[in-house]
Motif scaffolding. Structure first.
Motif, mmCIF file in Angstrom:
data_model
loop_
_atom_site.group_PDB
_atom_site.id
_atom_site.type_symbol
_atom_site.label_atom_id
_atom_site.label_comp_id
_atom_site.label_asym_id
_atom_site.label_seq_id
_atom_site.Cartn_x
_atom_site.Cartn_y
_atom_site.Cartn_z
ATOM 1 N N UNK A 196 -5.581 10.836 10.006
ATOM 2 C CA UNK A 196 -4.455 11.079 9.240
ATOM 3 C C UNK A 196 -4.552 10.249 7.817
ATOM 4 N N UNK A 197 -4.177 10.536 6.731
ATOM 5 C CA UNK A 197 -4.556 9.833 5.517
ATOM 6 C C UNK A 197 -3.576 8.572 5.357
ATOM 7 N N UNK A 198 -2.069 8.755 5.757
ATOM 8 C CA UNK A 198 -1.254 7.749 5.780
ATOM 9 C C UNK A 198 -1.174 6.940 4.311
ATOM 10 N N UNK A 199 -1.043 7.466 3.398
ATOM 11 C CA UNK A 199 -0.907 6.992 2.052
ATOM 12 C C UNK A 199 0.272 5.968 1.781
ATOM 13 N N UNK A 200 -0.222 5.233 0.913
ATOM 14 C CA UNK A 200 0.922 4.160 0.909
ATOM 15 C C UNK A 200 1.435 3.873 -0.786
ATOM 16 N N UNK A 201 0.775 4.590 -1.347
ATOM 17 C CA UNK A 201 0.970 4.505 -2.888
ATOM 18 C C UNK A 201 0.961 5.792 -3.561
ATOM 19 N N UNK A 202 1.993 6.191 -4.561
ATOM 20 C CA UNK A 202 1.648 7.253 -5.218
ATOM 21 C C UNK A 202 1.983 6.878 -6.759
ATOM 22 N N UNK A 203 1.216 7.138 -7.649
ATOM 23 C CA UNK A 203 1.523 6.903 -8.959
ATOM 24 C C UNK A 203 2.737 7.441 -9.300
ATOM 25 N N UNK A 204 3.284 6.824 -10.523
ATOM 26 C CA UNK A 204 4.450 7.392 -11.253
ATOM 27 C C UNK A 204 4.146 8.665 -12.219
ATOM 28 N N UNK A 205 2.758 8.799 -12.504
ATOM 29 C CA UNK A 205 2.415 9.649 -13.357
ATOM 30 C C UNK A 205 1.823 11.159 -12.605
#
Length: 273
Positions: A196-205
Motif C-alpha cells: 500500500x502506498x501510505x502517502x504522508x505528503x500532498x502538495x498544496x498545488x
C-alpha cells in the motif's frame, strides 16, 4: 505506546491543527518537524496545556524539530546531528521517553539537484547513517522518526516518472536510504503495509490532495531491539483534509511494552480514514 511523526509546516500557524490532532489521536510521543520558529517562539504553554511536555530545537523561518511526550518532558539526550561542527541547521533532536530512545529528524530537501543543496543532503545522510550505526550498537530500543525527504521506491510516489530528477527520488538518495535500512533498521509502515502506498505528503498545488497525488516522505525506522514490539502502524490521512492543514499528515506506530506473541496488526480504521 503510540509514537508519531508530523511535519507541522509552521508550528504557530498550524497550532490549532496540532492541538486538535493531539486531543483526537492521543499519541504518547510525537516528533515534529519544520517548526519554522526560533526557540523563544515555540508554543510550549499551549502544548503543556494539551498535556504534553516538550523539548525543541528551533530556527527562525526555517527547519526546527521538537519532541513531545504525554505527561513529563522528554529526557533530552542529543541536540544536533554529530559529524560537522559548522552545521548549525536545526534538524535533529533526540530524547528518552518511557524506555525508548526517540530520534527526531528533518532531513534536507536537496533541491535543486545537482547542486550545493543536494551535496549537503548527501553529506547529511552520511552523518545520519553513522550516528544511526552508533545508536544501533548500543542495543537500545530506538526509533528514528521524521521527514526524511526521501521517496524510497516507486510504490511511495503517485507518478514515479515525474520525479526522476528530483532530489527526493534521485538514485543516490534512494540508495543511501536503502543502505541505511539494510544495516538492520525496520521501516515500520512499509513492514506492515508492503503493498500500500501510505502517502504522508500532498502538495498544496494542482489539487494534489483531492487527486490523492501523494508521496511517502515521513518514515519511522526501528532498531532490531524495538522492531519485534511493533503491533500497528499507519497514517492519519484525515488530518491533511482539515482547514489550514500542513501538507503532511502524521505517520504513527504502536509498540508493546514487551515482544508480542501474536502477529502485528496493519492499521486502525479510525486512524486512517
Amino acid at each position: 505506546m503510540r509514537i508519531a511523526s508530523f511535519n507541522i509546516n509552521g508550528v504557530n500557524g498550524r497550532l490549532p491543527v496540532l492541538l486538535r490532532w493531539l486531543a483526537e489521536a492521543e499519541p504518547d510521543a510525537v516528533c515534529l518537524q519544520e517548526l519554522k520558529a526560533p526557540d523563544e517562539k515555540f508554543p510550549a504553554d499551549a502544548i503543556r496545556g494539551a498535556g504534553y511536555g516538550a523539548i525543541w530545537h528551533g530556527q527562525k523561518s526555517w527547519n526546527g524539530v521538537a519532541i513531545l511526550a504525554r505527561g513529563p518532558d522528554p529526557l533530552e539526550t542529543r541536540r544536533g546531528l554529530p559529524g560537522d561542527e559548522d552545521d548549525h541547521q536545526s534538524r535533529y533532536l533526540e530524547a528518552a521517553i518511557r524506555g525508548v530512545l526517540v530520534g527526531c529528524l528533518y532531513l534536507p530537501n536537496g533541491n535543486p539537484a545537482p547542486g550545493p543543496k543536494f551535496d549537503y543532503k548527501l553529506r547529511w545522510l552520511e552523518r545520519f547513517a553513522a550516528h544511526a550505526a552508533d545508536l544501533m550498537a548500543t542495543g537500545a530500543p530506538v526509533v528514528l522518526a521524521g521527514d526524511y525527504n526521501v521517496i524510497p521506491t516507486d510504490l511511495d510516489v503517485y507518478k514515479p516518472e515525474r520525479w526522476v530528477d528530483d532530489a527526493l527520488f534521485r538514485p543516490e538518495v534512494r540508495e543511501a536510504y536503502r543502505r541505511l535500512v539494510a544495516e538492520g533498521w525496520t521501516d515500520a509502515i512499509r513492514a506492515l503495509h508492503p503493498d500500500e502506498p501510505n502517502y504522508t505528503f500532498w502538495d498544496y498545488l494542482r489539487n494534489a490532495w483531492g487527486r490523492d497525488a501523494g508521496l511517502r516522505l515521513d518514515h519511522l525506522l526501528l532498531s532490531p531491539s524495538l522492531a519485534p514490539r511493533l503491533v500497528a502502524a499507519g497514517v492519519d490521512r484525515r488530518v491533511r483534509g482539515w482547514e489550514k492543514a500542513s501538507d503532511h499528515a502524521p505517520a504513527w506506530i504502536e509498540i508493546t511494552d514487551a515482544e508480542p506473541a501474536s502477529r502485528p496488526r496493519r492499521t486502525r480504521r479510525r486512524s486512517t480514514e
